[in-house]
Write a protein that holds these residues in place. Structure first.
Motif, PDB file in Angstrom:
ATOM      1  N   PRO A  11       0.814  -1.216   0.000  1.00 54.49           N
ATOM      2  CA  PRO A  11       0.000   0.000   0.000  1.00 54.49           C
ATOM      3  C   PRO A  11       0.849   1.267   0.000  1.00 54.49           C
ATOM      4  CG  PRO A  11       0.119  -0.897   2.201  1.00 54.49           C
ATOM      5  CD  PRO A  11       0.801  -1.888   1.314  1.00 54.49           C
ATOM      6  N   ALA A  12       0.175   2.406  -0.147  1.00 52.79           N
ATOM      7  CA  ALA A  12       0.844   3.708  -0.162  1.00 52.79           C
ATOM      8  C   ALA A  12       1.615   3.934   1.133  1.00 52.79           C
ATOM      9  CB  ALA A  12      -0.194   4.825  -0.352  1.00 52.79           C
ATOM     10  N   GLY A  13       2.864   4.389   1.009  1.00 53.40           N
ATOM     11  CA  GLY A  13       3.648   4.742   2.179  1.00 53.40           C
ATOM     12  C   GLY A  13       4.339   3.580   2.865  1.00 53.40           C
ATOM     13  N   GLU A 140      10.772 -14.345  -9.778  1.00 53.85           N
ATOM     14  CA  GLU A 140      11.395 -15.339  -8.895  1.00 53.85           C
ATOM     15  C   GLU A 140      11.187 -15.008  -7.419  1.00 53.85           C
ATOM     16  OE1 GLU A 140      13.317 -15.787 -12.834  1.00 53.85           O
ATOM     17  OE2 GLU A 140      12.751 -14.076 -11.603  1.00 53.85           O
ATOM     18  N   LEU A 141      11.115 -13.718  -7.084  1.00 58.59           N
ATOM     19  CA  LEU A 141      10.895 -13.308  -5.700  1.00 58.59           C
ATOM     20  C   LEU A 141       9.792 -12.266  -5.657  1.00 58.59           C
ATOM     21  CD1 LEU A 141      11.596 -13.190  -2.681  1.00 58.59           C
ATOM     22  CD2 LEU A 141      13.382 -11.513  -3.245  1.00 58.59           C
ATOM     23  N   LYS A 142       8.789 -12.521  -4.814  1.00 55.07           N
ATOM     24  CA  LYS A 142       7.682 -11.580  -4.639  1.00 55.07           C
ATOM     25  C   LYS A 142       7.599 -11.198  -3.163  1.00 55.07           C
ATOM     26  CE  LYS A 142       5.120 -13.969  -8.271  1.00 55.07           C
ATOM     27  NZ  LYS A 142       3.904 -14.748  -8.593  1.00 55.07           N
ATOM     28  N   VAL A 143       7.578  -9.898  -2.913  1.00 52.31           N
ATOM     29  CA  VAL A 143       7.532  -9.401  -1.538  1.00 52.31           C
ATOM     30  C   VAL A 143       6.351  -8.447  -1.405  1.00 52.31           C
ATOM     31  CG1 VAL A 143       8.747  -8.094   0.242  1.00 52.31           C
ATOM     32  CG2 VAL A 143      10.034  -9.582  -1.311  1.00 52.31           C
ATOM     33  N   PHE A 144       5.600  -8.589  -0.324  1.00 43.33           N
ATOM     34  CA  PHE A 144       4.484  -7.686  -0.051  1.00 43.33           C
ATOM     35  C   PHE A 144       4.824  -6.902   1.211  1.00 43.33           C
ATOM     36  CE2 PHE A 144       0.266  -6.324   1.305  1.00 43.33           C
ATOM     37  CZ  PHE A 144      -0.317  -5.958   0.091  1.00 43.33           C
ATOM     38  N   LEU A 145       5.085  -5.603   1.042  1.00 45.87           N
ATOM     39  CA  LEU A 145       5.449  -4.738   2.170  1.00 45.87           C
ATOM     40  C   LEU A 145       4.207  -4.120   2.794  1.00 45.87           C
ATOM     41  CD1 LEU A 145       8.549  -2.689   0.909  1.00 45.87           C
ATOM     42  CD2 LEU A 145       8.522  -4.819   2.204  1.00 45.87           C
ATOM     43  N   THR A 146       4.158  -4.110   4.119  1.00 45.74           N
ATOM     44  CA  THR A 146       3.070  -3.449   4.830  1.00 45.74           C
ATOM     45  C   THR A 146       3.665  -2.592   5.947  1.00 45.74           C
ATOM     46  OG1 THR A 146       2.808  -5.301   6.373  1.00 45.74           O
ATOM     47  CG2 THR A 146       1.458  -5.332   4.387  1.00 45.74           C
ATOM     48  N   ALA A 153       1.521   7.236   7.136  1.00 38.63           N
ATOM     49  CA  ALA A 153       1.176   8.649   7.058  1.00 38.63           C
ATOM     50  C   ALA A 153       2.338   9.524   7.506  1.00 38.63           C
ATOM     51  CB  ALA A 153      -0.059   8.927   7.915  1.00 38.63           C
ATOM     52  N   GLN A 154       3.025   9.105   8.567  1.00 33.39           N
ATOM     53  CA  GLN A 154       4.159   9.880   9.072  1.00 33.39           C
ATOM     54  C   GLN A 154       5.289   9.932   8.047  1.00 33.39           C
ATOM     55  OE1 GLN A 154       4.084  11.688  11.786  1.00 33.39           O
ATOM     56  NE2 GLN A 154       6.175  12.455  11.525  1.00 33.39           N
ATOM     57  N   ARG A 155       5.550   8.815   7.409  1.00 35.33           N
ATOM     58  CA  ARG A 155       6.604   8.782   6.389  1.00 35.33           C
ATOM     59  C   ARG A 155       6.274   9.730   5.242  1.00 35.33           C
ATOM     60  NH1 ARG A 155       7.118   2.200   5.820  1.00 35.33           N
ATOM     61  NH2 ARG A 155       8.185   1.772   7.798  1.00 35.33           N
ATOM     62  N   ARG A 156       5.040   9.665   4.765  1.00 37.91           N
ATOM     63  CA  ARG A 156       4.641  10.523   3.651  1.00 37.91           C
ATOM     64  C   ARG A 156       4.653  11.991   4.073  1.00 37.91           C
ATOM     65  NH1 ARG A 156       2.088   8.883  -0.838  1.00 37.91           N
ATOM     66  NH2 ARG A 156       3.597   7.187  -0.602  1.00 37.91           N
ATOM     67  N   TYR A 157       4.226  12.250   5.308  1.00 40.62           N
ATOM     68  CA  TYR A 157       4.232  13.616   5.837  1.00 40.62           C
ATOM     69  C   TYR A 157       5.647  14.180   5.848  1.00 40.62           C
ATOM     70  CZ  TYR A 157       3.772  17.421   9.239  1.00 40.62           C
ATOM     71  OH  TYR A 157       3.818  18.646   9.857  1.00 40.62           O
ATOM     72  N   GLU A 158       6.583  13.412   6.376  1.00 45.01           N
ATOM     73  CA  GLU A 158       7.970  13.876   6.457  1.00 45.01           C
ATOM     74  C   GLU A 158       8.572  14.078   5.071  1.00 45.01           C
ATOM     75  OE1 GLU A 158       9.879  10.966   8.883  1.00 45.01           O
ATOM     76  OE2 GLU A 158       8.935  11.669  10.746  1.00 45.01           O
ATOM     77  N   ARG A 179      -7.092   5.795  -0.067  1.00 53.49           N
ATOM     78  CA  ARG A 179      -6.334   5.179  -1.156  1.00 53.49           C
ATOM     79  C   ARG A 179      -6.283   3.669  -0.961  1.00 53.49           C
ATOM     80  NH1 ARG A 179      -1.759   6.282  -4.639  1.00 53.49           N
ATOM     81  NH2 ARG A 179      -1.973   4.633  -6.186  1.00 53.49           N
ATOM     82  N   ASP A 180      -6.040   3.227   0.263  1.00 56.06           N
ATOM     83  CA  ASP A 180      -6.035   1.788   0.562  1.00 56.06           C
ATOM     84  C   ASP A 180      -7.370   1.156   0.164  1.00 56.06           C
ATOM     85  OD1 ASP A 180      -3.503   2.036   1.627  1.00 56.06           O
ATOM     86  OD2 ASP A 180      -4.147   1.883   3.721  1.00 56.06           O
ATOM     87  N   GLU A 181      -8.438   1.828   0.572  1.00 57.35           N
ATOM     88  CA  GLU A 181      -9.777   1.304   0.321  1.00 57.35           C
ATOM     89  C   GLU A 181     -10.049   1.179  -1.173  1.00 57.35           C
ATOM     90  OE1 GLU A 181     -13.923   3.382   1.049  1.00 57.35           O
ATOM     91  OE2 GLU A 181     -13.112   2.655   2.951  1.00 57.35           O
ATOM     92  N   LYS A 182      -9.677   2.220  -1.920  1.00 57.77           N
ATOM     93  CA  LYS A 182      -9.894   2.198  -3.371  1.00 57.77           C
ATOM     94  C   LYS A 182      -9.029   1.132  -4.041  1.00 57.77           C
ATOM     95  CE  LYS A 182     -11.151   7.095  -3.809  1.00 57.77           C
ATOM     96  NZ  LYS A 182     -10.715   8.419  -4.343  1.00 57.77           N
TER      97      LYS A 182
END
Length: 226
Positions: A11-13, A140-146, A153-158, A179-182
């Motif tokens: 997701p975003a961020g 060959e490698l799939k990663v899902f970051l959360t 929000a803090q990361r995007r804010y900074e 954005r997550d919901e959409k």
């Protein structure tokens, strides 16, 4: 031997772009920022006063756009029809409209074709929201970051404050939630982990820590060893 491909979704961020860029650098692979491509279409639509909710109009625009991603001093410069738009596509205005463009099935079809072309010979680290499930299903490698929504929000804010933008933290958090919901509920290529993706929660973890975790996975998953 065909070089590996690494698909990083989330997701975003969640830190996808920063992490993917560094992983690509360490593995000597090509980094492809698919999110920048959707942002580029969004920016161009806004610049030309094209209604981002008009799916046909935005798709026609995307079809005739030349989008180029070029490495530059550890970053990736984005060009649209030969014009650099690297900073332009990261404005809060583009961020607030990109979901409409990313959810456009016609635009996704156009950009996915470009992305698959970039990754057809392997040797890429590609990040986005449907890379492992749709764009590079044979990676060959799939990663899902959360990460927690507060941390994202803090990361995007900074990030935005560093770039000189004035941002309301609560409003930004709500925009990320929407954005997550959409992304999760859109009909075409929704945000979801591939069945064989490895989940990494980046909450409270530094970028180097996450990068190292993925590098270790690339060795064990693909069998490259030390």
């Amino acid at each position: 031997m065909r070089p590996i491909s690494v698909a990083i979704d989330g997701p975003a961020g969640a830190g996808k772009s920063t992490v993917a860029r560094q992983v690509a650098e360490h593995l000597h692979l090509t980094y492809v920022d698919t999110g920048a491509m959707y942002r580029a279409v969004t920016f161009e639509a806004l610049r030309l006063d094209v209604d981002v909710t008009d799916e046909g109009a935005v798709a026609r625009l995307a079809k005739h756009m030349d989008i180029a991603l070029k490495p530059s001093k550890g970053e990736v410069d984005v060009f649209v029809n030969g014009r650099q738009v690297t900073r332009d596509i990261r404005t809060p205005e583009v961020t607030s409209h990109v979901s409409a463009v990313a959810g456009n099935p016609q635009v996704r079809k156009i950009l996915v074709k470009k992305q698959r072309e970039m990754g057809k010979n392997g040797g890429v680290v590609m990040d986005g929201r449907d890379i492992g499930t749709h764009v590079l299903p044979d990676a060959e490698l799939k990663v899902f970051l959360t990460a927690s929504i507060d941390e994202r929000a803090q990361r995007r804010y900074e990030e935005l404050v560093r770039k000189g933008y004035r941002v309301d933290w609560d409003q930004l958090k709500e925009e990320i939630r929407l954005r997550d919901e959409k992304d999760q509920n859109r009909k075409h290529s929704p945000l979801k982990p591939a069945e064989d993706a490895i989940h990494l929660d980046t909450t409270g973890r530094s970028v180097p820590e996450v990068v190292q975790a993925i590098l270790e996975l690339s060795r064990t998953k693909v069998g490259g060893g030390e």
